[in-house]
Every structure is written in C-alpha cells, then in structure tokens.
Motif scaffolding. Structure first.
Motif, PDB file in Angstrom:
ATOM      1  N   ARG A   1       1.488   4.141  -3.099  1.00 49.55           N
ATOM      2  CA  ARG A   1       1.214   5.715  -2.960  1.00 49.55           C
ATOM      3  C   ARG A   1       2.481   6.369  -3.386  1.00 49.55           C
ATOM      4  O   ARG A   1       2.486   7.409  -4.057  1.00 49.55           O
ATOM      5  N   SER A   2       3.849   5.839  -3.012  1.00 48.12           N
ATOM      6  CA  SER A   2       4.907   6.489  -3.598  1.00 48.12           C
ATOM      7  C   SER A   2       4.942   6.404  -4.977  1.00 48.12           C
ATOM      8  O   SER A   2       5.435   7.441  -5.909  1.00 48.12           O
TER       9      SER A   2
ATOM     10  N   ASP B   1       0.857  -1.231  -0.072  1.00 52.12           N
ATOM     11  CA  ASP B   1       0.103   0.031  -0.034  1.00 52.12           C
ATOM     12  C   ASP B   1       0.843   1.415  -0.170  1.00 52.12           C
ATOM     13  O   ASP B   1       0.599   2.124  -0.779  1.00 52.12           O
TER      14      ASP B   1
ATOM     15  N   SER C   1       2.596   6.191  -7.282  1.00 47.65           N
ATOM     16  CA  SER C   1       1.418   7.361  -7.738  1.00 47.65           C
ATOM     17  C   SER C   1       1.896   8.664  -8.050  1.00 47.65           C
ATOM     18  O   SER C   1       1.290   9.577  -8.658  1.00 47.65           O
ATOM     19  N   GLN C   2       2.967   9.006  -7.281  1.00 52.11           N
ATOM     20  CA  GLN C   2       3.623  10.510  -7.344  1.00 52.11           C
ATOM     21  C   GLN C   2       4.773  10.412  -8.492  1.00 52.11           C
ATOM     22  O   GLN C   2       5.093  11.623  -8.588  1.00 52.11           O
TER      23      GLN C   2
END
Length: 418
Positions: free
Chosen positions: A86-87, A82, A89-90
C-alpha cells in the motif's frame, strides 16, 4: 521559592534547544544521506536512526516519497507485505525511487507467494540495471524456489561477480551442486562461503555439507582437518568413522562409530560403518539383524535395502531376498523418477503439474520437507498463470494459445547464459 526553579527550567530548556540547534547545524548530511543511511540500516535489520530520518524527510518538501519508502520497508521487515505494498503504490514509478520501488514491491509480492508477479518486476529491474546486485540475487532465489536451477545458477554467479564478499550466492550454489552430485563444485562454493564470514548458523552447518562433498571425492584427510574443530554431532562423528575405516584404522573407526550411535542410535552412516565392521568377523545373523533394524529406521535408503537383500541371499533365504530386492527396485524406480522430474522442472520452470508430481514422489520417499517445497512451488506457478490469464485481453482471436499456456515457459534471463 518557585521562581528560581522556573528560571532554572527555562534556562535548561534554552540550553537543550541550543544544543539541538548546534547538533542540527553540525549535521551537514543531506536528506538523501539520511534516507540512504536509514534504508541501509533497515536492510541490515537495524532500526537505529530511522526515526530521525523520518522526521527530517517528512519536514523537507519533495522527500515525502522517501519517507513512504522507508515506511514500506519497515512494514516489509515487520512481516506486513500488504501494508508495504500500500505504501509503495503511493510512490510514482517514473521518479528517482523507481529502482527501489521495483525491488521492494517484488520482495513484498514474494512474501505473499505471488512469485510470478515478483519475477516479472525483477526481470524489468535487471534489464534497466544490469549490475543491480539485489535484483540478480532475488531472481536467483526465485528460480531456485521454482526448481529452475540452470537460471538460478546464472543469476547467483552474477551476484558473486558483482558482490565478491557476499556469502549468500555461494550457499545456494553449493546446495544446487550437491543436489546434482557435482561435488567438486559444491566443495568449492562451501569453502568460499566459509571464507566470507557467514552467520553462526551457517558456520555450524556448512562444514558438514562440505565434508559430505569431500567424502564423495575421497578426500579423507581434508575431512578430518575440517571436522577436527567443528561442533561434535552424530553426523560428524559418523563421517570421521567412515574416514578411519577407509584408511584401515578400524579401532578408531569403531570408537567413533560407537560415539556417533550413542548420540543418535539411528544415524545412517554410523549404522553402515557398524555393518561393515561386524561383517568382517561377526555372526552373519547379527549382520542381518542390524541391517533389518537399519532398514526399519531408513526404509527409503537404497544402499541399506540392497545390502539387506544380499544378506538374505548369503543366508540362503531366497524368498526374503526376492521380496527385499523388489522393495529395493521400487525405491530405485522412485528415485529415478524424481531425478527425471527434476530435469523436467528445470526445463519447465512455471509448470505446476510437474511440481505436483515431484511433491508426490517426494512424499512416497519420505521426503516431507521437499514435498512441501514442491507443493508451494506448484501453488506459486498456478497463481502466476492465473494472474497472466486474468490480465490477458479477452477474445484475442489472433492467438491459438491460451495466456496460461503461453506463460508456462519463462523466457531466458535478461542476458542469456553462455
């Protein structure tokens, strides 16, 4: 008294700073070099040098995304998909890190059991990079998880072509060939695996899998050579007993059989050797008792049940013969059903229902691990179909087929197998 100490400390600090400056000056590697080295280390499971790479990348304008990618891989290797997502997606997917973002996003989704989403990304990856080893490897593994063995074989063979020193595709290819009783192919892959310096665990277990393939091919001499230096186990001793028995060396077969049963009194192959040896000159009632005990230990074994049914008939016990024959028929029908469902699973690689049926049959045959695997595959298929349904445009009157139904068949690989 304090001043010299302070001066010494300053001097030492100056020297350390100078040494650090010299080290940085001598380190002529580019930020890309530091990034690639750290990423390769993480993929080997080695975090050495990663902190240094972070420090260098975070200080260099334009390399913030490289640091984020390393962060994501660290999270992924630490069991936090998860946080990895998140990382990832940046990081822009239209930049120089596109391939890496796709690969590690697919891995993170796979770790979350979002198999169909991972599959979709990997299909795009290998379409854009036809020679990408990792993309083909992960697609092969996903198709294998889904029971789509034809497609799995295609991608795994491609991996072995692109990375001839990689033992991993040969492992799965050998297992698939064994499952479908293509023993010459299984033996070839297991031999190749052993040549490629696999981890110790595989070096211990693969010789037995290879030996079973060779036994089906009646290559008894090769089995004896192979297992001579392998770790001793009840299974290896039982296979060697089989070989000695088939070569007519009954004394050695008996000795090996006894050694196998001493390690595991319920070892199936050793019990069959014992049945054969006792049947030569022993009491038929002793043979019957041994077969009854063997069937109690292995209730879903076709050969043991059939032999027990025949032994009842030899002793004139027709009622028990009929009952045992019915039990043998029941097991045989379930095994045939399992084989047919396996073929259906290959033809319908994202159908959850056929995988649930496979799990039910596996449970009825005492194959708990296989049942669990098929349940997980069915769940993965359902999640993929739900995601496809949720992302489909609402009210599409031009289509008579639901998104879930349309997704029930995976398209062929990016390059169709010959």
């Amino acid at each position: 008294m304090k001043r010299p100490a302070v001066i010494l400390l300053i001097a030492c600090g100056s020297v350390l700073s100078l040494l650090a400056a010299i080290a940085l000056f001598r380190d002529r590697r580019s930020p890309e070099d530091h990034f690639n080295s750290a990423l390769a280390a993480l993929n080997r499971g080695d975090a050495a040098g990663v902190d240094e790479a972070f420090q260098i990348l975070e200080r260099r304008p334009g390399f913030e995304d490289h640091a984020r990618l390393l962060d994501a891989v660290l999270f992924l290797r630490g069991g936090r998909p998860d946080a990895a997502l998140r990382s990832l997606s940046q990081i822009p997917t239209d930049g120089p890190l596109r391939r890496d973002v796709m690969l590690y996003t697919a891995q993170a989704l796979h770790a979350q059991q979002r198999v169909m989403e991972a599959w979709s990304i990997l299909q795009d990856l290998v379409a854009e990079h036809p020679d990408d080893v990792d993309g083909h490897r992960w697609l092969g593994a996903i198709y294998y998880d889904l029971g789509a063995n034809d497609a799995a074989v295609y991608y795994l063979k491609r991996v072995s072509e692109l990375a001839p020193d990689d033992y991993r595709p040969h492992h799965l290819l050998g297992l698939i060939a064994s499952d479908f009783e293509d023993f010459p192919t299984a033996a070839a892959h297991f031999r190749k695996l052993l040549e490629l310096d696999p981890p110790d665990e595989l070096r211990r277990t693969i010789p037995l899998k290879l030996a079973r393939a060779l036994f089906a091919m009646r290559e008894y001499d090769q089995i004896q050579t192979l297992l001579r230096d392998a770790p001793e186990s009840a299974e290896s001793l039982a296979l060697l007993a089989w070989c000695s028995q088939n070569e007519g060396d009954l004394d050695t077969a008996r000795s090996l059989m006894d050694a196998a049963l001493a390690l595991d009194p319920q070892q199936r192959d050793a019990l069959l050797v014992k049945v054969d040896l006792i049947s030569l000159d022993g009491d038929p009632e002793d043979v019957l008792q041994l077969l009854q005990e063997a069937v109690a230990a292995h209730p879903y074994d076709q050969e043991l049940r059939y032999r027990l049914a025949l032994q009842y008939r030899r002793l004139g016990r027709e009622e028990e013969h009929e009952a045992e024959l019915a039990a043998w028929n029941s097991v045989t029908e379930r095994i045939m059903k399992l084989s047919n469902l396996n073929r259906e699973a290959i033809a319908r690689p994202t159908d959850p229902d056929v995988r649930d049926q496979l799990a039910d049959v596996c449970e009825s045959l005492g194959k708990a691990d296989l049942a669990k695997m098929w349940r997980e595959a069915a769940d993965a298929c359902r999640r993929g179909l739900s995601a496809a349904s949720a992302s489909a445009p609402a009210g599409d009157a031009g289509s008579s087929e639901s998104p879930a139904a349309a997704s029930s068949q995976l398209p062929p690989p990016a390059e169709a197998p010959p």
